[in-house]
Design a protein around this motif. Structure first.
Motif, PDB file in Angstrom:
ATOM      1  N   LEU A 151       0.955  -1.324  -0.083  1.00  0.00           N
ATOM      2  CA  LEU A 151      -0.207  -0.125   0.041  1.00  0.00           C
ATOM      3  C   LEU A 151       0.935   1.249  -0.099  1.00  0.00           C
ATOM      4  O   LEU A 151       1.822   1.355   0.723  1.00  0.00           O
ATOM      5  CB  LEU A 151      -0.874  -0.063   1.197  1.00  0.00           C
ATOM      6  CG  LEU A 151      -1.706   1.418   1.674  1.00  0.00           C
ATOM      7  CD1 LEU A 151      -2.503   1.605   0.723  1.00  0.00           C
ATOM      8  CD2 LEU A 151      -2.173   1.290   3.048  1.00  0.00           C
ATOM      9  N   ILE A 152       0.590   2.377  -0.874  1.00  0.00           N
ATOM     10  CA  ILE A 152       1.188   3.486  -0.760  1.00  0.00           C
ATOM     11  C   ILE A 152       0.438   4.320  -0.301  1.00  0.00           C
ATOM     12  O   ILE A 152      -0.607   4.996  -0.994  1.00  0.00           O
ATOM     13  CB  ILE A 152       1.749   4.063  -2.065  1.00  0.00           C
ATOM     14  CG1 ILE A 152       2.423   2.876  -3.359  1.00  0.00           C
ATOM     15  CG2 ILE A 152       2.552   5.332  -2.164  1.00  0.00           C
ATOM     16  CD1 ILE A 152       3.698   2.744  -2.644  1.00  0.00           C
ATOM     17  N   VAL A 161       3.137   0.826   3.038  1.00  0.00           N
ATOM     18  CA  VAL A 161       2.924  -0.365   4.121  1.00  0.00           C
ATOM     19  C   VAL A 161       2.688  -1.668   3.549  1.00  0.00           C
ATOM     20  O   VAL A 161       2.031  -1.952   2.484  1.00  0.00           O
ATOM     21  CB  VAL A 161       1.499  -0.052   4.727  1.00  0.00           C
ATOM     22  CG1 VAL A 161       1.138  -1.143   5.697  1.00  0.00           C
ATOM     23  CG2 VAL A 161       1.407   1.569   5.192  1.00  0.00           C
ATOM     24  N   ALA A 162       3.788  -2.500   3.851  1.00  0.00           N
ATOM     25  CA  ALA A 162       3.998  -3.911   3.083  1.00  0.00           C
ATOM     26  C   ALA A 162       2.542  -4.923   3.834  1.00  0.00           C
ATOM     27  O   ALA A 162       2.429  -4.836   5.021  1.00  0.00           O
ATOM     28  CB  ALA A 162       5.027  -4.532   3.558  1.00  0.00           C
ATOM     29  N   LEU A 163       1.721  -5.249   3.042  1.00  0.00           N
ATOM     30  CA  LEU A 163       0.627  -6.144   3.629  1.00  0.00           C
ATOM     31  C   LEU A 163       1.141  -7.375   3.325  1.00  0.00           C
ATOM     32  O   LEU A 163       1.302  -8.138   2.192  1.00  0.00           O
ATOM     33  CB  LEU A 163      -0.617  -5.915   2.790  1.00  0.00           C
ATOM     34  CG  LEU A 163      -1.207  -4.239   3.218  1.00  0.00           C
ATOM     35  CD1 LEU A 163      -2.238  -4.211   2.248  1.00  0.00           C
ATOM     36  CD2 LEU A 163      -1.198  -3.882   4.368  1.00  0.00           C
ATOM     37  N   PRO A 164       1.086  -8.394   4.221  1.00  0.00           N
ATOM     38  CA  PRO A 164       1.572  -9.862   4.354  1.00  0.00           C
ATOM     39  C   PRO A 164       0.277 -10.496   3.351  1.00  0.00           C
ATOM     40  O   PRO A 164      -0.872 -10.256   3.665  1.00  0.00           O
ATOM     41  CB  PRO A 164       1.152 -10.522   5.650  1.00  0.00           C
ATOM     42  CG  PRO A 164       1.351  -9.395   6.521  1.00  0.00           C
ATOM     43  CD  PRO A 164       0.977  -8.116   5.864  1.00  0.00           C
ATOM     44  N   GLY A 206     -12.407  -3.099   2.794  1.00  0.00           N
ATOM     45  CA  GLY A 206     -12.831  -4.648   2.848  1.00  0.00           C
ATOM     46  C   GLY A 206     -11.635  -5.480   2.224  1.00  0.00           C
ATOM     47  O   GLY A 206     -11.267  -6.704   2.619  1.00  0.00           O
ATOM     48  N   VAL A 208      -8.237  -4.704   1.984  1.00  0.00           N
ATOM     49  CA  VAL A 208      -7.179  -4.775   3.049  1.00  0.00           C
ATOM     50  C   VAL A 208      -7.769  -5.807   4.057  1.00  0.00           C
ATOM     51  O   VAL A 208      -6.525  -6.674   4.425  1.00  0.00           O
ATOM     52  CB  VAL A 208      -6.793  -3.546   3.384  1.00  0.00           C
ATOM     53  CG1 VAL A 208      -5.882  -3.523   4.729  1.00  0.00           C
ATOM     54  CG2 VAL A 208      -6.374  -2.719   2.351  1.00  0.00           C
ATOM     55  N   ALA A 209      -8.571  -5.609   4.689  1.00  0.00           N
ATOM     56  CA  ALA A 209      -9.087  -6.537   5.763  1.00  0.00           C
ATOM     57  C   ALA A 209      -9.153  -8.028   5.191  1.00  0.00           C
ATOM     58  O   ALA A 209      -8.653  -8.910   5.872  1.00  0.00           O
ATOM     59  CB  ALA A 209     -10.401  -6.129   6.255  1.00  0.00           C
ATOM     60  N   LEU A 212      -5.501  -9.204   5.059  1.00  0.00           N
ATOM     61  CA  LEU A 212      -4.711  -9.467   6.275  1.00  0.00           C
ATOM     62  C   LEU A 212      -5.435 -10.547   6.953  1.00  0.00           C
ATOM     63  O   LEU A 212      -4.905 -11.151   7.961  1.00  0.00           O
ATOM     64  CB  LEU A 212      -4.745  -8.037   7.097  1.00  0.00           C
ATOM     65  CG  LEU A 212      -3.802  -7.196   6.381  1.00  0.00           C
ATOM     66  CD1 LEU A 212      -3.883  -5.694   7.296  1.00  0.00           C
ATOM     67  CD2 LEU A 212      -2.387  -7.411   6.548  1.00  0.00           C
ATOM     68  N   GLN A 213      -6.728 -10.812   6.885  1.00  0.00           N
ATOM     69  CA  GLN A 213      -7.425 -11.825   7.614  1.00  0.00           C
ATOM     70  C   GLN A 213      -7.385 -13.227   6.811  1.00  0.00           C
ATOM     71  O   GLN A 213      -8.283 -14.090   7.190  1.00  0.00           O
ATOM     72  CB  GLN A 213      -8.719 -11.320   7.835  1.00  0.00           C
ATOM     73  CG  GLN A 213      -8.712 -10.183   8.887  1.00  0.00           C
ATOM     74  CD  GLN A 213     -10.222  -9.823   9.451  1.00  0.00           C
ATOM     75  OE1 GLN A 213     -11.069  -9.575   8.784  1.00  0.00           O
ATOM     76  NE2 GLN A 213     -10.186  -9.666  10.851  1.00  0.00           N
TER      77      GLN A 213
ATOM     78  N   LEU B 151     -16.690  -2.285   9.765  1.00  0.00           N
ATOM     79  CA  LEU B 151     -16.780  -1.791   8.302  1.00  0.00           C
ATOM     80  C   LEU B 151     -17.814  -2.120   7.734  1.00  0.00           C
ATOM     81  O   LEU B 151     -18.427  -3.243   7.509  1.00  0.00           O
ATOM     82  CB  LEU B 151     -15.589  -2.437   7.569  1.00  0.00           C
ATOM     83  CG  LEU B 151     -15.692  -2.112   6.104  1.00  0.00           C
ATOM     84  CD1 LEU B 151     -15.353  -0.615   5.646  1.00  0.00           C
ATOM     85  CD2 LEU B 151     -14.490  -3.150   5.496  1.00  0.00           C
ATOM     86  N   ARG B 153     -18.923  -2.560   4.416  1.00  0.00           N
ATOM     87  CA  ARG B 153     -18.323  -2.519   3.133  1.00  0.00           C
ATOM     88  C   ARG B 153     -19.383  -2.117   1.835  1.00  0.00           C
ATOM     89  O   ARG B 153     -18.835  -1.210   0.901  1.00  0.00           O
ATOM     90  CB  ARG B 153     -17.825  -3.917   2.794  1.00  0.00           C
ATOM     91  CG  ARG B 153     -17.058  -3.801   1.492  1.00  0.00           C
ATOM     92  CD  ARG B 153     -16.639  -5.177   0.784  1.00  0.00           C
ATOM     93  NE  ARG B 153     -17.659  -5.898   0.415  1.00  0.00           N
ATOM     94  CZ  ARG B 153     -18.463  -5.745  -0.735  1.00  0.00           C
ATOM     95  NH1 ARG B 153     -18.201  -4.887  -1.337  1.00  0.00           N
ATOM     96  NH2 ARG B 153     -19.628  -6.541  -1.116  1.00  0.00           N
ATOM     97  N   VAL B 208      -7.340   0.638   8.316  1.00  0.00           N
ATOM     98  CA  VAL B 208      -7.585  -0.951   8.485  1.00  0.00           C
ATOM     99  C   VAL B 208      -6.452  -1.688   8.748  1.00  0.00           C
ATOM    100  O   VAL B 208      -6.451  -2.537   9.604  1.00  0.00           O
ATOM    101  CB  VAL B 208      -8.467  -1.402   7.182  1.00  0.00           C
ATOM    102  CG1 VAL B 208      -8.685  -2.740   7.397  1.00  0.00           C
ATOM    103  CG2 VAL B 208      -9.798  -0.618   7.184  1.00  0.00           C
ATOM    104  N   LEU B 212      -5.718  -3.791  12.229  1.00  0.00           N
ATOM    105  CA  LEU B 212      -5.654  -5.221  12.290  1.00  0.00           C
ATOM    106  C   LEU B 212      -4.069  -5.776  12.506  1.00  0.00           C
ATOM    107  O   LEU B 212      -3.837  -6.936  13.121  1.00  0.00           O
ATOM    108  CB  LEU B 212      -5.978  -5.880  10.781  1.00  0.00           C
ATOM    109  CG  LEU B 212      -7.485  -5.709  10.329  1.00  0.00           C
ATOM    110  CD1 LEU B 212      -7.713  -6.322   9.192  1.00  0.00           C
ATOM    111  CD2 LEU B 212      -8.327  -6.465  11.282  1.00  0.00           C
ATOM    112  N   GLN B 213      -3.247  -4.839  12.409  1.00  0.00           N
ATOM    113  CA  GLN B 213      -1.802  -5.138  12.645  1.00  0.00           C
ATOM    114  C   GLN B 213      -1.527  -4.469  13.967  1.00  0.00           C
ATOM    115  O   GLN B 213      -0.237  -4.490  14.377  1.00  0.00           O
ATOM    116  CB  GLN B 213      -0.707  -4.837  11.492  1.00  0.00           C
ATOM    117  CG  GLN B 213      -1.190  -5.491  10.212  1.00  0.00           C
ATOM    118  CD  GLN B 213      -0.032  -5.285   8.975  1.00  0.00           C
ATOM    119  OE1 GLN B 213       0.250  -4.021   8.821  1.00  0.00           O
ATOM    120  NE2 GLN B 213       0.461  -6.360   8.561  1.00  0.00           N
TER     121      GLN B 213
END
Lengths: 311, 311
Positions: A151-152, A161-164, A206, A208-209, A212-213, B151, B153, B208, B212-213
């Motif tokens: 994410l920029i 932001v690095a998102l796994p 949604g 990004v959630a 990450l989930q 959220l 969405r 978000v 979450l992190q």
């Protein structure tokens, strides 16, 4: 100390549907292969590419401009000699210029003992993007360097932001038509409806959630673009049919890669990703447009070190 | 079987800065206290509130309308008698109507053996919001029922994503001025700049990811609103000074709660949240505007069961 290194620099997908200008991810295929050699003097040499007519003057070459920016932050008698074997076609919409710029500075950083952070490398590589498109954007460079999904959040100041990323499979089709980035940008409306923007930020939240989930269904529901895709997709023949057939084949969702003409789709399994690529091929075959497809995965590593060659 | 239940239904913050219309969270304080009693016949009785002049005809009362919607989905000779002790002032911008509507249907669901899902309860409670504001919105109801941060969405179809929330502290100031939701909505521009929207969806994606992190610094950097706050904040005297002083006191960030006039700030510690509330008090004291402050935490539970009273 090694004085030469060979790396693989990956293609990337920017403008990830609802994540226009802010979300991107890296691929395992295609990758450019690049060999960088240290020189004992302050200059940058770009070897000519055997296939593509790319500038070899360093300040006009995207990798060269990135290396010059990095060299500005280094003291002493050091320079670089770069050979690129390009497999990511320029103008394909899957981050060809970013792969050149990012790969070059990651390789240089390895040879210099990893003195720069990933964020600094992004800053250097953005000078390459400026040569390519006139804009110092980071949405292909960041995933190329960090790997995974990035994410920029902000470009001024730069906030990456690095998102796994879940281990998703990717199908890409590159129809052999020309969509100039400048044209793709010019047709966008500068004003949009607030109600459409609300849908878009609901969807990116949604997405990004979901990322990450590891909620693939939520990722699929969130991969909707109410703002850019309705405008830009008219530049890609067969886009609506293509998307409909890919979703029917089981893709979670997808859209235009970068500013096109490539289109990407995400899938939960490789089998589905293969079926999706077959649908992509069928559409462009019927339309009589040459194309190339890729079936790959999200690349969690970014630029990959292939070999280091001691003096 | 119990035939009466007492619950605490919490205040909520909607329009969480960059999350206009989609992100909200629940509070521990203030809460309405509500007692719901089963009746052996199909009717809804609303007892008059001793403090606020609220309608007692069920279809004109937000809790009554929500209970009628739920009753439509239930068969047999059953009804409800509801007493509300309201502590969340109507018009404060911290979800007073949502607390009434959501609390009533959660209480009813308990007495009926929890036959409805949280999502169904949100659907019922939205009929209450329609009575209150003319719009069936869910951005206060969802966090009231789910707890934590939620959220929305999408509203059509309804898609609620519960986000596990960090244990953040909340400072709220309710200046005793009137901002009508209809006015706050009317002054919004229907068209916005694409470049502002891109900043907004970069920020909500960052928010978000931060939630979450559990990355409080990222939450703080992402709590920026380039679209709604610049317009609506003119309705709140002293807003810019208030925000600046709260951030200087250590708040992570914050903004207008709902459509105002309340303003909320998030902080990492209770000590900071207390200092932030003191800054809030100082600003409105100097302006000569009556106010009330709350220092509380994000409520992870939503509506809280206080006691069940057997027949």
């Amino acid at each position: 100390m090694n004085n030469s290194i060979t790396i693989l620099s990956p293609g990337t997908v920017a403008n990830m549907v609802c994540g226009f200008d802010v979300l991107g991810f890296a691929l395992y295929d295609p990758c450019d292969e690049m060999e960088l050699r240290l020189l004992p003097e302050r200059r940058v040499v770009i070897q000519p590419d055997p296939v593509y007519q790319l500038p070899t003057e360093p300040e006009k070459n995207v990798a060269g401009a990135a290396l010059l920016a990095l060299l500005d932050a280094v003291e002493g008698p050091v320079g670089f000699d770069l050979t690129i074997r390009k497999h990511i076609k320029p103008g394909s919409g899957i981050g060809s210029s970013a792969a050149s710029a990012a790969g070059a500075v990651v390789a240089a950083n390895h040879l210099l003992g990893n003195r720069f952070s990933n964020e600094e490398l992004v800053q250097f590589a953005m000078f390459g993007e400026k040569v390519a498109s006139g804009v110092k954007h980071a949405d292909n460079i960041a995933p190329c360097i960090y790997g995974g999904i990035t994410l920029i959040r902000s470009i001024h100041p730069l906030d990456i932001v690095a998102l796994p990323a879940p281990d998703l499979h990717v199908s890409i089709v590159h129809p052999q038509i020309e969509v100039r980035t400048a044209d793709a940008r010019a047709i966008l409306k500068q004003n949009i409806l607030l109600k459409d923007a609300i849908k878009q930020w609901g969807n990116i939240a949604g997405l990004v959630a979901g990322i990450l989930q590891n909620d693939l269904a939520l990722i699929g529901r969130s991969l909707q673009d109410h703002i850019i895709e309705p405008v830009r997709s008219i530049l890609i023949p067969g886009f609506d049919e293509l998307k409909q057939r890919c979703l029917a084949a089981g893709a979670l969702g997808g859209g235009i890669s970068g500013s096109g003409p490539s289109v990407f789709m995400l899938s939960a399994t490789e089998t589905t990703a293969q079926q999706v690529a077959a649908e992509m091929a069928a559409v462009f075959t019927r339309l009589g447009i040459d194309f190339h497809t890729y079936v790959t995965r999200i690349n969690q590593q970014g630029v990959i070190l292939k070999s280091e060659n001691p003096t």
